[in-house]
Design a protein around this motif. Structure first.
Motif, PDB file in Angstrom:
ATOM      1  N   UNK A  20      -7.234 -33.138  14.513  1.00  0.00           N
ATOM      2  CA  UNK A  20      -8.144 -32.441  15.427  1.00  0.00           C
ATOM      3  C   UNK A  20      -7.712 -32.642  16.880  1.00  0.00           C
ATOM      4  N   UNK A  21      -7.818 -31.569  17.655  1.00  0.00           N
ATOM      5  CA  UNK A  21      -7.433 -31.642  19.062  1.00  0.00           C
ATOM      6  C   UNK A  21      -8.386 -32.522  19.854  1.00  0.00           C
ATOM      7  N   UNK A  22      -7.864 -33.149  20.890  1.00  0.00           N
ATOM      8  CA  UNK A  22      -8.650 -33.982  21.791  1.00  0.00           C
ATOM      9  C   UNK A  22      -8.550 -33.364  23.185  1.00  0.00           C
ATOM     10  N   UNK A  23      -9.659 -32.900  23.721  1.00  0.00           N
ATOM     11  CA  UNK A  23      -9.664 -32.228  25.025  1.00  0.00           C
ATOM     12  C   UNK A  23      -9.069 -33.127  26.102  1.00  0.00           C
ATOM     13  N   UNK A  24      -8.279 -32.561  27.019  1.00  0.00           N
ATOM     14  CA  UNK A  24      -8.023 -31.130  27.237  1.00  0.00           C
ATOM     15  C   UNK A  24      -6.787 -30.609  26.507  1.00  0.00           C
ATOM     16  N   UNK A  25      -6.285 -31.353  25.533  1.00  0.00           N
ATOM     17  CA  UNK A  25      -5.038 -30.991  24.870  1.00  0.00           C
ATOM     18  C   UNK A  25      -5.293 -30.112  23.649  1.00  0.00           C
ATOM     19  N   UNK A  26      -4.356 -29.200  23.393  1.00  0.00           N
ATOM     20  CA  UNK A  26      -4.571 -28.218  22.336  1.00  0.00           C
ATOM     21  C   UNK A  26      -3.853 -28.487  21.045  1.00  0.00           C
ATOM     22  N   UNK A  27      -2.950 -29.452  21.015  1.00  0.00           N
ATOM     23  CA  UNK A  27      -2.217 -29.770  19.788  1.00  0.00           C
ATOM     24  C   UNK A  27      -2.036 -31.281  19.705  1.00  0.00           C
ATOM     25  N   UNK A  28      -2.625 -31.886  18.680  1.00  0.00           N
ATOM     26  CA  UNK A  28      -2.571 -33.341  18.519  1.00  0.00           C
ATOM     27  C   UNK A  28      -2.081 -33.687  17.115  1.00  0.00           C
ATOM     28  N   UNK A  74       7.842 -37.689  27.641  1.00  0.00           N
ATOM     29  CA  UNK A  74       7.304 -36.808  28.675  1.00  0.00           C
ATOM     30  C   UNK A  74       6.532 -35.622  28.127  1.00  0.00           C
ATOM     31  N   UNK A  75       6.728 -35.306  26.853  1.00  0.00           N
ATOM     32  CA  UNK A  75       6.014 -34.159  26.279  1.00  0.00           C
ATOM     33  C   UNK A  75       4.751 -34.562  25.537  1.00  0.00           C
ATOM     34  N   UNK A  76       4.597 -35.861  25.224  1.00  0.00           N
ATOM     35  CA  UNK A  76       3.447 -36.321  24.445  1.00  0.00           C
ATOM     36  C   UNK A  76       2.671 -37.386  25.221  1.00  0.00           C
ATOM     37  N   UNK A  78       0.206 -33.101  22.596  1.00  0.00           N
ATOM     38  CA  UNK A  78       1.136 -32.384  23.463  1.00  0.00           C
ATOM     39  C   UNK A  78       0.577 -32.404  24.879  1.00  0.00           C
ATOM     40  N   UNK A  79       1.339 -32.957  25.818  1.00  0.00           N
ATOM     41  CA  UNK A  79       0.828 -33.265  27.157  1.00  0.00           C
ATOM     42  C   UNK A  79       0.972 -32.108  28.141  1.00  0.00           C
ATOM     43  N   UNK A 136       5.306 -35.245  33.250  1.00  0.00           N
ATOM     44  CA  UNK A 136       6.598 -34.672  32.905  1.00  0.00           C
ATOM     45  C   UNK A 136       7.716 -35.157  33.834  1.00  0.00           C
ATOM     46  N   UNK A 137       7.372 -35.690  34.995  1.00  0.00           N
ATOM     47  CA  UNK A 137       8.385 -36.181  35.935  1.00  0.00           C
ATOM     48  C   UNK A 137       8.738 -37.652  35.736  1.00  0.00           C
ATOM     49  N   UNK A 138       7.956 -38.354  34.945  1.00  0.00           N
ATOM     50  CA  UNK A 138       8.144 -39.799  34.812  1.00  0.00           C
ATOM     51  C   UNK A 138       9.531 -40.158  34.277  1.00  0.00           C
ATOM     52  N   UNK A 139      10.144 -41.139  34.941  1.00  0.00           N
ATOM     53  CA  UNK A 139      11.460 -41.670  34.571  1.00  0.00           C
ATOM     54  C   UNK A 139      12.593 -40.645  34.622  1.00  0.00           C
TER      55      UNK A 139
END
Length: 259
Positions: free
Chosen positions: A153-161, A195-197, A207-208, A225-228
């Protein structure tokens, strides 16, 4: 807080002017899991991160920085700061080497300043206009199923978990489908699992990327997405430089040895 937008009052602009160094700056944001400081460099490289012994400045992929038409025309709108963002031309998005299908016109900046791709260190995650977001999620879910990742189940605000137990880990984070952002200049910026999760709890990874029904930039790249990655904004040559993930060099943004 320090302003680092594309304006004459920004911290990097003032430091470059004060110390007579080239007007360029680089950011290296640490992972939030590191609980350690990142770095900002003003004036250019070299950039060294222990224990990696080579200058990262010589290994950057580059793409042109572009201007928002509002800034070119000197237009100012109350409550809007888009004309002071940094923009690049994104040409495509792909997941595990398969192109994501969406209206390509959204990647261009319109004369009213809407559209295109900008950067934001104040947004935790990359924000996508709805049609791009929905296409990305759909493509990612299909690629995840092929990798036998178990969706939950998705966890707001993310649409794919996904169930974290169904996902292996590597030096670049969770082993999930690659997301490649194609950039002008025939190059691309690859996001790996780190960076994507994002872990929303011990059992679930999501999915972040975040949906925004109304957003000025079609793609607004956020800090997760910019981290590291070492990201250099060269205001002299009007170019953006991006390293590959520092994880490949067994280092992170918190490990700089200075210049």
């Amino acid at each position: 807080m320090a302003g680092i937008g594309n304006g004459i009052t920004s911290l990097h602009a003032q430091l470059s002017s004060q110390f007579k160094v080239p007007h360029k700056f680089a950011l290296c944001l640490p992972s939030t899991s590191e609980n350690a400081p990142g770095h900002m460099f003003v004036g250019g490289g070299p950039y060294y991160f222990s224990p990696y012994g080579k200058d990262i400045a010589k290994q950057l992929i580059t793409t042109p920085l572009v201007e928002n038409p509002l800034k070119i025309r000197g237009v100012t709108q109350s409550g809007e700061d888009a004309e002071y963002d940094f923009y690049v031309n994104v040409t495509s998005i792909s997941v595990d080497h398969k192109l994501v299908s969406f209206n390509a016109s959204l990647l261009s900046i319109e004369k009213d300043g809407f559209g295109g791709t900008s950067f934001s260190t104040t947004s935790a995650y990359t924000i996508l206009t709805s049609s791009i977001y929905e296409s990305l999620v759909s493509a990612f879910v299909k690629a995840a199923a092929f990798r036998k990742m178990i969706r939950v189940a998705s966890v707001a605000p993310f649409g794919a978990c996904f169930d974290s137990k169904s996902i292996a880990r590597s030096q670049t984070g969770p082993v999930v489908p690659y997301i490649d952002i194609g950039l002008a200049g025939n190059t691309h910026w690859r996001f790996y699992g780190a960076n994507s999760m994002v872990a929303v709890n011990n059992d679930v990874l999501c999915l972040a990327f975040v949906d925004a029904p109304f957003v000025r930039s079609s793609i607004h790249i956020g800090s997760h997405q910019m981290e590291n990655y070492l990201i250099e904004f060269d205001l002299v040559s009007k170019k953006l430089g991006i390293s590959t993930s520092l994880s490949f060099r067994n280092t992170t943004c918190s490990q700089s040895r200075g210049i």
